[in-house]
Structures are given as structure tokens and as C-alpha cells.
Design a protein around this motif. Structure first.
Motif, PDB file in Angstrom:
ATOM      1  N   MET A 288       0.838  -1.177   0.000  1.00 58.51           N
ATOM      2  CA  MET A 288       0.000   0.000   0.000  1.00 58.51           C
ATOM      3  C   MET A 288       0.888   1.246   0.000  1.00 58.51           C
ATOM      4  SD  MET A 288      -3.356   0.250   2.444  1.00 58.51           S
ATOM      5  CE  MET A 288      -3.371  -1.422   3.045  1.00 58.51           C
ATOM      6  N   SER A 289       0.651   2.127  -0.951  1.00 63.11           N
ATOM      7  CA  SER A 289       1.451   3.346  -1.024  1.00 63.11           C
ATOM      8  C   SER A 289       0.948   4.371  -0.010  1.00 63.11           C
ATOM      9  CB  SER A 289       1.393   3.934  -2.425  1.00 63.11           C
ATOM     10  OG  SER A 289       0.126   4.508  -2.658  1.00 63.11           O
ATOM     11  N   ALA A 290       1.815   5.294   0.313  1.00 64.27           N
ATOM     12  CA  ALA A 290       1.436   6.368   1.243  1.00 64.27           C
ATOM     13  C   ALA A 290       0.315   7.211   0.644  1.00 64.27           C
ATOM     14  CB  ALA A 290       2.649   7.233   1.561  1.00 64.27           C
ATOM     15  N   ASP A 291       0.357   7.421  -0.676  1.00 64.85           N
ATOM     16  CA  ASP A 291      -0.677   8.201  -1.351  1.00 64.85           C
ATOM     17  C   ASP A 291      -2.042   7.530  -1.214  1.00 64.85           C
ATOM     18  OD1 ASP A 291      -1.522  10.399  -3.023  1.00 64.85           O
ATOM     19  OD2 ASP A 291      -1.731   8.930  -4.633  1.00 64.85           O
ATOM     20  N   PHE A 292      -2.068   6.211  -1.386  1.00 66.80           N
ATOM     21  CA  PHE A 292      -3.319   5.448  -1.254  1.00 66.80           C
ATOM     22  C   PHE A 292      -3.871   5.580   0.161  1.00 66.80           C
ATOM     23  CE2 PHE A 292      -5.466   1.546   0.074  1.00 66.80           C
ATOM     24  CZ  PHE A 292      -6.500   1.498  -0.850  1.00 66.80           C
ATOM     25  N   VAL A 293      -3.015   5.431   1.136  1.00 67.19           N
ATOM     26  CA  VAL A 293      -3.432   5.513   2.543  1.00 67.19           C
ATOM     27  C   VAL A 293      -3.965   6.906   2.853  1.00 67.19           C
ATOM     28  CG1 VAL A 293      -2.620   5.416   4.939  1.00 67.19           C
ATOM     29  CG2 VAL A 293      -1.869   3.692   3.299  1.00 67.19           C
ATOM     30  N   LEU A 294      -3.273   7.932   2.360  1.00 70.07           N
ATOM     31  CA  LEU A 294      -3.716   9.304   2.601  1.00 70.07           C
ATOM     32  C   LEU A 294      -5.073   9.556   1.956  1.00 70.07           C
ATOM     33  CD1 LEU A 294      -3.217  12.132   3.705  1.00 70.07           C
ATOM     34  CD2 LEU A 294      -1.980  12.644   1.593  1.00 70.07           C
ATOM     35  N   ARG A 295      -5.244   9.144   0.689  1.00 70.35           N
ATOM     36  CA  ARG A 295      -6.525   9.348   0.014  1.00 70.35           C
ATOM     37  C   ARG A 295      -7.645   8.611   0.744  1.00 70.35           C
ATOM     38  NH1 ARG A 295      -6.161   7.125  -5.201  1.00 70.35           N
ATOM     39  NH2 ARG A 295      -4.048   6.507  -4.818  1.00 70.35           N
ATOM     40  N   ARG A 296      -7.370   7.407   1.216  1.00 70.47           N
ATOM     41  CA  ARG A 296      -8.371   6.618   1.938  1.00 70.47           C
ATOM     42  C   ARG A 296      -8.770   7.323   3.235  1.00 70.47           C
ATOM     43  NH1 ARG A 296      -7.567   0.312   3.587  1.00 70.47           N
ATOM     44  NH2 ARG A 296      -9.640  -0.011   4.396  1.00 70.47           N
ATOM     45  N   PHE A 297      -7.774   7.846   3.951  1.00 70.88           N
ATOM     46  CA  PHE A 297      -8.041   8.556   5.204  1.00 70.88           C
ATOM     47  C   PHE A 297      -8.876   9.812   4.950  1.00 70.88           C
ATOM     48  CE2 PHE A 297      -6.871  12.079   7.989  1.00 70.88           C
ATOM     49  CZ  PHE A 297      -7.331  11.592   9.199  1.00 70.88           C
ATOM     50  N   VAL A 298      -8.480  10.600   3.951  1.00 73.53           N
ATOM     51  CA  VAL A 298      -9.193  11.837   3.648  1.00 73.53           C
ATOM     52  C   VAL A 298     -10.627  11.527   3.246  1.00 73.53           C
ATOM     53  CG1 VAL A 298      -9.330  13.781   2.034  1.00 73.53           C
ATOM     54  CG2 VAL A 298      -7.143  13.174   3.080  1.00 73.53           C
ATOM     55  N   ARG A 299     -10.827  10.500   2.408  1.00 71.92           N
ATOM     56  CA  ARG A 299     -12.175  10.127   1.984  1.00 71.92           C
ATOM     57  C   ARG A 299     -13.021   9.715   3.185  1.00 71.92           C
ATOM     58  NH1 ARG A 299     -11.236   6.532  -2.179  1.00 71.92           N
ATOM     59  NH2 ARG A 299     -10.993   4.865  -0.672  1.00 71.92           N
ATOM     60  N   LYS A 300     -12.453   8.911   4.077  1.00 76.62           N
ATOM     61  CA  LYS A 300     -13.209   8.464   5.256  1.00 76.62           C
ATOM     62  C   LYS A 300     -13.537   9.640   6.167  1.00 76.62           C
ATOM     63  CE  LYS A 300     -13.185   5.113   8.964  1.00 76.62           C
ATOM     64  NZ  LYS A 300     -12.518   4.001   9.605  1.00 76.62           N
ATOM     65  N   GLU A 301     -12.569  10.503   6.367  1.00 76.64           N
ATOM     66  CA  GLU A 301     -12.782  11.664   7.235  1.00 76.64           C
ATOM     67  C   GLU A 301     -13.837  12.599   6.641  1.00 76.64           C
ATOM     68  OE1 GLU A 301     -12.071  13.796  10.728  1.00 76.64           O
ATOM     69  OE2 GLU A 301     -11.422  11.797  10.150  1.00 76.64           O
ATOM     70  N   LEU A 302     -13.725  12.894   5.348  1.00 76.87           N
ATOM     71  CA  LEU A 302     -14.673  13.801   4.716  1.00 76.87           C
ATOM     72  C   LEU A 302     -16.083  13.213   4.704  1.00 76.87           C
ATOM     73  CD1 LEU A 302     -15.133  16.472   3.293  1.00 76.87           C
ATOM     74  CD2 LEU A 302     -14.550  15.355   1.142  1.00 76.87           C
ATOM     75  N   THR A 303     -16.218  11.932   4.394  1.00 76.75           N
ATOM     76  CA  THR A 303     -17.558  11.338   4.353  1.00 76.75           C
ATOM     77  C   THR A 303     -18.221  11.342   5.724  1.00 76.75           C
ATOM     78  OG1 THR A 303     -16.665   9.088   4.538  1.00 76.75           O
ATOM     79  CG2 THR A 303     -17.169   9.886   2.325  1.00 76.75           C
ATOM     80  N   SER A 304     -17.433  11.341   6.783  1.00 76.82           N
ATOM     81  CA  SER A 304     -18.035  11.386   8.123  1.00 76.82           C
ATOM     82  C   SER A 304     -18.694  12.738   8.394  1.00 76.82           C
ATOM     83  CB  SER A 304     -16.992  11.062   9.200  1.00 76.82           C
ATOM     84  OG  SER A 304     -16.076  12.122   9.359  1.00 76.82           O
ATOM     85  N   TYR A 305     -18.341  13.748   7.620  1.00 77.73           N
ATOM     86  CA  TYR A 305     -18.935  15.078   7.771  1.00 77.73           C
ATOM     87  C   TYR A 305     -20.054  15.336   6.768  1.00 77.73           C
ATOM     88  CZ  TYR A 305     -15.342  16.461  11.073  1.00 77.73           C
ATOM     89  OH  TYR A 305     -14.546  16.548  12.181  1.00 77.73           O
ATOM     90  N   MET A 306     -20.313  14.381   5.879  1.00 72.45           N
ATOM     91  CA  MET A 306     -21.363  14.532   4.874  1.00 72.45           C
ATOM     92  C   MET A 306     -22.715  14.150   5.445  1.00 72.45           C
ATOM     93  SD  MET A 306     -19.764  12.795   1.480  1.00 72.45           S
ATOM     94  CE  MET A 306     -18.311  13.428   0.684  1.00 72.45           C
ATOM     95  N   GLY A 307     -23.755  14.776   4.925  1.00 66.05           N
ATOM     96  CA  GLY A 307     -25.105  14.351   5.239  1.00 66.05           C
ATOM     97  C   GLY A 307     -25.387  13.029   4.531  1.00 66.05           C
ATOM     98  N   ALA A 308     -26.463  12.374   4.907  1.00 67.13           N
ATOM     99  CA  ALA A 308     -26.783  11.049   4.364  1.00 67.13           C
ATOM    100  C   ALA A 308     -26.941  11.075   2.836  1.00 67.13           C
ATOM    101  CB  ALA A 308     -28.045  10.505   5.026  1.00 67.13           C
ATOM    102  N   LYS A 309     -27.651  12.066   2.304  1.00 65.09           N
ATOM    103  CA  LYS A 309     -27.877  12.103   0.860  1.00 65.09           C
ATOM    104  C   LYS A 309     -26.575  12.366   0.115  1.00 65.09           C
ATOM    105  CE  LYS A 309     -30.863  13.784  -2.761  1.00 65.09           C
ATOM    106  NZ  LYS A 309     -32.033  14.584  -3.082  1.00 65.09           N
TER     107      LYS A 309
END
Length: 82
Positions: free
Chosen positions: A1-22
Motif C-alpha cells: 500500500m502506497s502512502a498516497d493510497f493511505v492518505l486518500r483513503r483517510f481523507v475520503r473516510k474523514e470527509l464522508t463522516s462530515y457529509m449528510g446522508a444524501k
């Protein structure tokens, strides 16, 4: 797993936690490869409206994530430091 992949995965997970359901559903469908037209049909709206709703939801999520941090834009007028 590359560092870039891990970073993108973390950012996506963090950002989606702040999204509304829709917004989160729109995001997931787009990541799964659905076109905006297909996503719009699933929600009974136009492709353009699906994109606009996602963009608006993403903007709100970004604001929640960043809180009341000052803008990155340069200050003007009396706001400038001397």
C-alpha cells in the motif's frame, strides 16, 4: 500500500463522516462508477441537479471539517497586515 493510497483513503473516510446522508449516497454512487444521469434517475432528479446537490453537500462537509478556519484567500484593504 502506497502512502498516497493511505492518505486518500483517510481523507475520503474523514470527509464522508462530515457529509449528510444524501451527499454520502451521491458520493458512493459516483465512486462506484455511476454517471450523474444514472444517479439522477435513482433519485428522481436531473443529472445536473444531482451534481449540484452533491457539490453543495460537499461544500457543507468541507466547512464542517475545517470549522471556522480563516480563508486561504489573500486579505484586502484594511484587513491586510502592515
Amino acid at each position: 500500500m502506497s502512502a498516497d493510497f493511505v492518505l486518500r483513503r483517510f481523507v475520503r473516510k474523514e470527509l464522508t463522516s462530515y457529509m449528510g446522508a444524501k451527499t454520502r449516497r451521491l458520493f458512493v454512487l459516483s465512486v462506484l462508477g455511476y454517471s450523474w444521469a444514472e444517479i439522477g434517475r435513482k433519485f428522481g432528479i436531473t443529472a445536473h441537479n444531482a451534481e449540484v446537490q452533491f457539490s453543495y453537500g460537499l461544500k457543507k462537509a468541507r466547512k464542517r471539517l475545517l470549522g471556522n478556519r480563516p480563508s486561504d484567500r489573500p486579505r484586502s484593504g484594511s484587513e491586510r497586515e502592515g
